[in-house]
Scaffold this active site. Structure first.
Site, PDB file in Angstrom:
ATOM      1  N   HIS A  94     -21.725   8.355   5.128  1.00 39.62           N
ATOM      2  CA  HIS A  94     -21.640   9.803   5.038  1.00 39.62           C
ATOM      3  C   HIS A  94     -22.937  10.351   4.448  1.00 39.62           C
ATOM      4  O   HIS A  94     -23.404   9.873   3.428  1.00 39.62           O
ATOM      5  CB  HIS A  94     -20.454  10.157   4.127  1.00 39.62           C
ATOM      6  CG  HIS A  94     -19.963  11.543   4.326  1.00 39.62           C
ATOM      7  ND1 HIS A  94     -20.690  12.629   3.915  1.00 39.62           N
ATOM      8  CD2 HIS A  94     -18.830  12.031   4.884  1.00 39.62           C
ATOM      9  CE1 HIS A  94     -20.002  13.723   4.221  1.00 39.62           C
ATOM     10  NE2 HIS A  94     -18.880  13.391   4.807  1.00 39.62           N
ATOM     11  N   ALA A 153      -0.510   6.160   4.967  1.00 40.27           N
ATOM     12  CA  ALA A 153       0.209   5.335   5.933  1.00 40.27           C
ATOM     13  C   ALA A 153       1.369   4.591   5.266  1.00 40.27           C
ATOM     14  O   ALA A 153       2.497   4.604   5.767  1.00 40.27           O
ATOM     15  CB  ALA A 153      -0.744   4.348   6.592  1.00 40.27           C
ATOM     16  N   GLY A 174       0.837  -1.201   0.000  1.00 38.45           N
ATOM     17  CA  GLY A 174       0.000   0.000   0.000  1.00 38.45           C
ATOM     18  C   GLY A 174       0.865   1.241   0.000  1.00 38.45           C
ATOM     19  O   GLY A 174       1.938   1.271   0.605  1.00 38.45           O
ATOM     20  N   ARG A 187     -22.927  12.752  11.534  1.00 36.30           N
ATOM     21  CA  ARG A 187     -23.102  12.013  10.291  1.00 36.30           C
ATOM     22  C   ARG A 187     -24.090  10.866  10.389  1.00 36.30           C
ATOM     23  O   ARG A 187     -24.956  10.700   9.534  1.00 36.30           O
ATOM     24  CB  ARG A 187     -21.749  11.432   9.841  1.00 36.30           C
ATOM     25  CG  ARG A 187     -20.794  12.479   9.350  1.00 36.30           C
ATOM     26  CD  ARG A 187     -19.453  11.859   9.014  1.00 36.30           C
ATOM     27  NE  ARG A 187     -18.562  12.913   8.507  1.00 36.30           N
ATOM     28  CZ  ARG A 187     -17.313  12.705   8.143  1.00 36.30           C
ATOM     29  NH1 ARG A 187     -16.789  11.501   8.220  1.00 36.30           N
ATOM     30  NH2 ARG A 187     -16.572  13.698   7.695  1.00 36.30           N
TER      31      ARG A 187
END
Lengths: 240, 650, 249
Positions: free
Chosen positions: B281, B59, B55, B345
């Site tokens: 959301h 991060a 990835g 939310r």
């Protein structure tokens, strides 16, 4: 296999495409400066034979005795020749490189026939390379005709004024001259903008919004008209 | 059947687990304490130690760059064509940091407090406190890298308040904060690639983890261009592979986001924690048709000035402008008079769902509610609205072809972020030794609900400031025994991948991968979405199992392995999503309370608000892979610093 | 709507490609351009034909992964990314030509997918500010005039999609490279490496085989993020300055 590593061989930035463009821009602008002076001389034709020939003679004796006869002229000639060579060398080198960089496939870049004229390109930008070749051919012809007196349509003469008038009384001489000057105009229209941008002078977000665009247009228009006035005036019998 | 009987059908109850890596003592000293007790690696030894990072988002890229700078040998993998494409790039709003530049009473402690409370008391205090601590370093780091944060005329950094907190602690770069932060990390990563400390492998997808003698020692990846199945080994493995929102098919995640890396680790023994915590959301652009491939988020800030409404009458199909004022229901303002359109939310999302369920939804399929700026334009003038929200309005107009200045926007909730992920301890190490998990891929910091502008903070905290210390502590015991490609564990992992690929290619059924994925998405959205019930979840589990069985006998994957084969890539990802979806439903079934992003209809107050059951469920649910009956390990959560309270937004 | 698409199909990097027509009968104007391709691919898969390979990821115009040449124009007739283009831009009965980015430095991988690794290598050569983790000073110790910050931001919005190269008749990467040089060069943090950055990035840009800039401006016109053309002049100025320094080249 690692996909992103810096293994390709690099040449120094001083020999990069960008540096080559600097050379092209500077040489081009030198030639633009020369064209403006040349145009000024041409317009002397409207002052009559005496003024014109005196100017031509003055150019040859300028700076004497510090410089020999034709000394300044030779300095200018050498500088111009160098500019032409640098300009043409950079143009040809970059042209060949750019052709490969555009990634053609089967003789075409994009196979779609739509969008071939781009989104906002100027017509002038399409004419640069072949326009440059036309101009180069014309320069040779032009030097042989009006500078070296080797070929002499309309009759040779020792008077530069007479040579000019003799030549421009012939329609096809004027026509070929006109085509060449228009090629120069188009070349400068994009060329002046491009040279100034290459030298870092554009501060605008788009080409069309830049103040350099009307400037380039104005200079190229002045030069085009300035060069076209004498031959057409001679052909139409207004002067000469 | 009683609930207990149902649960015992789906769950094996295992032992409790604990986070042994976090030091005890005063919370503000714990991270310092841990850093001091961690073993160090002599700089000269670092280049003998290797780390695999899967990835390249916030991060992954920040960890790869930092470990590369430190001198370790790093191999980084991403499935995109460049590490700069990772989906961190799409975050719009901002990044929180407890800098207190506004002098408005912010502090590390307040950021910690807000995050624990916002997470509905389902996160670990130690982790969250550390996150708040390092948040200030993140801003320094990013500014030094040249991240162009918004500034004031005096040249200092600007802040705004975000996500319903009362202090202005959010740093932002217009609506593209994620992009700018990721590009910062990407540039630091590229610098290391140029220096040769990081070996970058783009268009490589991780398909298996290699475990040797109880340690994570490598990965099996597929080169997505040539189809070659490669094995890579190292002394430690980091997964920074993002969230799993795409299990819903439609979400705000990128098309390629998937759970495969973490799921493969889970199948090899890593615990998957709190999979049912998903964030939905409220302000996304609604679905327009069944061809739709993804949903687009619009910043929550729209709710500051827009008013949300539906027609009072169900099935009212008049044009918005033809519905007179007294026939409109501004339902958030009506139900929540003090917070109105600015409720959190999850509440806003659920309220929209109820309106649509009652037949009052607007737009195609009745799945949408109006977000109306008519009043705001009248009050502030069109120019002010344009200056504030212009880019969002443009985005809406671009996608829907409607002009939000003249007709109300339509919005609908969409899956956005997943708080669950692989279980990790304070060192971000999973229960598999040597396997570290960072960013959205782990479960650690957000509890049951993530606050706005905290995802970017966590990704960068993990990658820049936490992992480099904790992974060094682990590597100090290395280098471990060298493994070559003929090691039985490597061969076995590679063969498993090859067999799986061949199976997928050989089924040659009648349905496309996307049709399975869409059907799975519908099941998840209907039964494991905004509102979950025992009955629905039980039904969903069966539906998923049936669908999974059909997939493995009837999917059609064209082409061959030895080429760029996007159908094959998707098939592998969807296959893992079935298993994850099942676990999400089981986790949701087990958690018989409502908290944060998880709402069980059976657990609500008389007013329809979420009702937590702290006595029974104040734990992290860490699931061990167990086929049809996964094993539940509970990690009890204790709150020493923040008192557990119920939220109220009335 | 009824749409005919003519798509560049190419099995692999070495294979010969060709334009292949496909007819789509039921295209909704609300579909995004890539969703239209999704629909085509679903059909091709069911017919046992290989679907069209194309890149896309975020599908919200920010990751830079998507990008094809539509009717001869990079990202198509509207100034946006391919993923944000919608079918309502086209008319019933239209024929749409779809081709990959074409550039020597962007070899075709398959169909509409190209390799843009050259961009990463240009960044790796110098498109960064050296700031090892942990070494950063307090953020507000370094004020940046808002006007510089805003201009740097404008250049920093580049998504690295490659449309500038695809649109440039010379296959030049000047806009991409110059955007990064402008972004970092306008910030005080970027000053120490300003000269080495431009030298290294320009060298790498050339090594990747990109063409030279003829200042035509098609790059800016195609750029979905509106990266301004003046960044190219900024690069030109910076490189001149760097070359003028003794011992730099």
């Amino acid at each position: 296999m690692a996909s992103t590593q810096l293994t390709k061989k690099r040449v120094p930035a001083s020999r990069s495409t960008v540096a080559m463009k600097y050379a092209m821009a500077v040489s081009g602008l030198i030639m633009v400066g020369y064209l403006i002076l040349h145009m000024y001389g041409n317009l002397k034709v409207f002052g009559g034979q005496e003024a014109f020939d005196a100017y031509a003679h003055h150019l040859r004796t300028f700076g004497e005795p510090m410089l020999p006869y034709e000394g300044l002229l030779w300095i200018v000639r050498v500088a111009l020749l160098a500019s032409v060579l640098v300009h043409a060398w950079a143009a040809i080198t970059l042209w060949r490189r750019n052709k490969a960089a555009a990634g053609y496939s089967g003789g075409k870049r994009y196979h779609s026939s739509k969008g071939a004229t781009g989104v906002q390109r100027s017509y002038a930008s399409f004419t640069l390379r072949w326009g440059g070749v036309i101009i180069l051919v014309f320069i040779v012809y032009h030097l042989l005709h009006l500078t070296a007196n080797v070929i002499s349509p309309g009759g040779a003469s020792d008077s530069p004024y007479q040579r000019t008038v003799n030549g421009f009384e012939i329609w096809w001489v004027v026509l070929s001259y006109t085509i060449a000057v228009l090629a120069v105009g188009l070349h400068l229209w994009h060329g002046i903008w491009s040279a100034l941008t290459t030298l870092g002078q554009n501060r605008s977000k788009t080409r069309l919004a830049s103040r350099l665009t009307p400037l380039a247009w104005f200079v190229s228009a002045v030069i085009t008209i300035g060069f076209l006035l004498p031959p057409w005036a001679i052909l139409l019998g207004i002067t000469g | 059947m009683t609930t207990d009987q149902i649960l015992s059908d789906y769950i094996t109850f295992g032992d409790d687990i604990h986070d042994d890596a976090a030091p005890s003592g005063p919370i503000e000293k714990r991270w310092d304490e841990r850093k001091f007790s961690a073993k160090l690696v002599n700089p000269a030894n670092r280049r003998k130690l290797s780390v695999i990072i899967v990835g390249s988002g916030l991060a992954g890229a920040s960890a790869a760059a930092t470990l590369g700078e430190a001198g370790y040998h790093v191999k980084n993998f991403c499935y995109q064509d460049s590490p700069r494409r990772a989906h961190s790039i799409a975050a719009q709003g901002g990044i929180n940091a407890a800098k207190n530049y506004r002098n408005d009473g912010d502090s590390i402690y307040r950021l910690f407090y807000d995050t624990v409370k916002g997470g509905d008391f389902r996160s670990r205090e130690s982790n969250v406190y550390r996150l708040a601590q390092v948040s200030v370093n993140i801003i320094d780091q990013c500014v030094a890298q040249g991240v162009p944060f918004a500034r004031e005329y005096g040249g200092l950094l600007d802040n705004r308040s975000f996500g319903g907190v009362q202090v202005s602690r959010t740093f932002y770069a217009r609506g593209q904060t994620g992009q700018q932060l990721l590009i910062g990390a990407y540039q630091a990563l590229e610098r290391q690639i140029g220096l040769g400390t990081v070996e970058m492998n783009t268009r490589h997808e991780m398909l298996e983890i290699i475990m040797v003698d109880g340690r994570a020692r490598g990965v099996v990846v597929r080169d997505m261009i040539t189809g070659e199945i490669e094995t890579h080994t190292a002394d430690a493995v980091v997964l920074a592979t993002g969230g799993y929102g795409n299990v819903f098919f439609l979400s705000t995640n990128a098309m390629g986001c998937n759970v495969t890396a973490t799921w493969r680790a889970h199948r090899k023994g890593a615990y998957f924690a709190n999979p049912c915590y998903t964030q939905i959301h409220p302000t996304c652009i609604p679905v327009s048709g069944d061809y739709q491939s993804k949903l687009t988020l619009m910043s929550e800030s729209l709710r500051n000035d827009g008013r949300i409404w539906v027609p009072k009458k169900a099935g009212d199909d008049r044009h918005a402008s033809d519905i007179p004022e007294d026939e409109r229901d501004y339902y958030l303002e009506r139900i929540y008079p003090s917070f109105g359109n600015l409720v959190p939310r999850d509440i806003a999302s659920r309220a929209a769902k109820y309106q649509c369920d009652a037949g009052k939804g607007v737009g195609p399929g009745g799945l949408g509610v109006y977000l109306d700026f008519a009043d705001a334009i009248e009050r502030m003038g069109r120019d002010t609205v344009e200056a504030k929200y212009g880019n969002l309005f443009d985005m809406y107009a671009q996608i829907t072809g409607e002009d939000p200045y003249t007709e109300p926007m339509r919005i609908y909730p969409a899956v956005h972020y997943t708080m669950g992920g692989l279980w990790v301890d304070y060192d971000l190490q999973s229960n598999l030794t040597g396997l570290f998990v960072a960013g959205e891929a782990n479960f650690s910091d957000h509890g049951a609900n993530r606050l706005g502008a905290s995802a970017l903070m966590q990704g960068l905290a993990d990658g820049y400031f936490v992992l480099p210390y904790t992974i060094a502590n682990y590597l100090a015991d290395g280098p471990f025994e060298k493994i070559d490609d003929s090691h039985p564990a490597v061969v076995e992992a590679r063969q498993a991948v090859e067999e799986r690929v061949q199976t997928l290619l050989s089924i040659d059924g009648k349905r496309t991968v996307d049709s399975f994925h869409k059907e799975l998405g519908h099941i998840m959205w209907d039964y494991c979405g905004m509102e979950r019930t025992e009955e629905g979840l039980v039904k969903a589990i069966q539906l998923i199992r049936d669908l999974k069985a059909e997939f493995w006998s009837n999917v059609k994957v064209t082409g061959v392995n030895e080429e760029l084969n996007q159908t094959l890539e998707r098939a592998g990802r969807v296959a893992d999503f079935f298993e994850l979806g099942e676990l999400m439903c089981i986790d949701a079934l087990n958690r018989r309370e409502s908290c944060g992003g998880h709402f069980r209809a059976e657990s609500q107050t008389e007013d329809g608000e979420a009702l937590r059951h702290d006595d029974e469920f104040a734990y992290v649910a860490a699931w061990e892979f167990g086929g049809d009956k996964p094993v539940l390990h509970k990690e009890p959560l204790e709150y020493e610093y923040v008192e557990m309270k119920a939220r109220s937004y009335k | 709507m009824k749409i005919t698409v003519r798509i560049w199909r190419q099995k692999g990097p070495e294979a010969k490609g060709t334009m292949v027509p496909y007819e789509l009968d039921d295209v909704s104007e609300h579909m995004s351009f890539l969703e239209m391709l999704d629909v085509l691919n679903e059909r091709l898969t069911l017919e046992g034909e290989e679907p069209v390979a194309f890149d896309s990821d975020c599908r919200e115009g920010i990751c830079g992964m998507c990008g094809v040449v539509i009717n001869g124009i990079a990202h198509g007739p509207e100034v946006t990314t391919t993923c944000q283009l919608h079918m309502r831009t086209f008319n019933d009965g239209d024929t749409i030509d779809i081709e990959p980015w074409r550039a020597g430095a962007f070899p075709v991988v398959k169909d509409l997918v190209v390799d843009r690794g050259a961009f990463d290598r240009i960044i790796a050569a110098g498109g960064y500010i050296t700031a090892p983790t942990g070494s950063a000073p307090e953020a507000n110790n370094l004020p940046v005039p808002k006007i510089d910050a805003d201009h740097a931001f404008e250049a920093a919005t580049c998504i690295g999609c490659g449309a500038c190269v695809a649109a440039c008749p010379n296959g030049s990467a000047m806009l991409f490279t110059a955007a990064k040089i402008t972004h970092l060069g306008l910030l005080p943090q970027g000053q120490p490496e300003r000269e080495s950055r431009v030298l290294n990035m320009v060298e790498q840009m050339d090594a990747e085989g990109f063409g030279s800039c003829t200042n035509i401006g098609e790059c800016t016109a195609a750029c979905p993020k509106g990266i301004p053309l003046d960044v190219i002049s900024q690069l030109n100025r910076d490189l001149m300055g760097a070359l003028a320094k003794p011992g730099s080249a």
